[in-house]
Design a protein around this motif. Sequence first.
Motif, mmCIF file in Angstrom:
data_model
loop_
_atom_site.group_PDB
_atom_site.id
_atom_site.type_symbol
_atom_site.label_atom_id
_atom_site.label_comp_id
_atom_site.label_asym_id
_atom_site.label_seq_id
_atom_site.Cartn_x
_atom_site.Cartn_y
_atom_site.Cartn_z
ATOM 1 N N ASP A 7 0.849 -1.200 -0.037
ATOM 2 C CA ASP A 7 0.125 0.178 0.037
ATOM 3 C C ASP A 7 0.946 1.129 -0.014
ATOM 4 N N SER A 8 2.078 1.207 0.555
ATOM 5 C CA SER A 8 2.920 2.524 0.537
ATOM 6 C C SER A 8 3.303 2.785 -0.822
ATOM 7 N N LEU A 9 3.534 1.896 -1.740
ATOM 8 C CA LEU A 9 3.874 2.124 -2.985
ATOM 9 C C LEU A 9 2.902 2.736 -3.748
ATOM 10 N N TRP A 10 1.724 2.389 -3.537
ATOM 11 C CA TRP A 10 0.393 3.056 -4.139
ATOM 12 C C TRP A 10 0.328 4.444 -3.637
ATOM 13 N N SER A 11 0.429 4.631 -2.353
ATOM 14 C CA SER A 11 0.229 6.077 -1.778
ATOM 15 C C SER A 11 1.358 7.022 -2.067
ATOM 16 N N ASP A 12 2.696 6.407 -2.019
ATOM 17 C CA ASP A 12 3.816 7.368 -2.403
ATOM 18 C C ASP A 12 3.807 7.734 -3.863
ATOM 19 N N PHE A 13 3.391 6.737 -4.849
ATOM 20 C CA PHE A 13 3.416 7.253 -6.318
ATOM 21 C C PHE A 13 2.151 7.451 -6.979
#
Length: 246
Positions: A7-13
């Motif tokens: 989920d952090s990938l989707w949030s960051d990018f």
Amino acid sequence: MKWYEDDSLWSDFAPTMFSPERAESVAELVATSPLLRFPPGSRVLDLCCGPGLFLVPLAGQGFDVTGVDLSEAMLDRARSACEEAGADVRLVRADMLTYTAPEAFDVVLNMFTSFGYFDDPEDNLQVLRNAWKSLAPDGQLLVDAMGKEVLAGWIGRPQAVDLPDGSYVVQRDVVFDSWRKLRTDWTLVRGTSARTASLTSWLYSAAELHDLFVAAGFAEVECFGGFDGSAYDHHSRRLIVRGRKK
């Protein structure tokens, strides 16, 4: 953990992948594309809906809209977007590998190259079979992808995207496994720190994706070079494949 489960990938990018400009272009597509003209009241599933860029304009067209995504972070963004727009949309957290709703939809959409995530090619075929099962008779599936033929025209050139907060993202695409797979490397630079991520997926030609549709049970399978319904050729920027459940 697989890359798409982070989920952090989707949030960051998300600011790079789903910019306000992209949201505006999606709204225009929904309003003008002949491929997105469905009968009034059609039940539409956006499979891998992300932050809901298609959900709001589809609901605005009067369709009965459902969004499915694995990422809770993306669903939170979609929920906020729908609430802000006053759009009545159902949101479901589910994995496209297992999600089915037998004959519950007239249209299934899979946009932004959200197909081909699974390492086992049979799993990707299963996603199409799930969509077939979820469609009512004469329902249609549309998959929006980056075709091999399109990618071959610009692969290898890094791209940089500036973000409103002064940070920027560098994207580089690498083809491997004899042109079967694509790896996209992202680097987010914010001040003196950098965050990297790699996304891998299967890469399909028009003929390969067409044949997968047929193997999943779809009929009248067609390939288009854009949402304007143009033919898929060397001038195309996208690969859109459409099939019907007969």
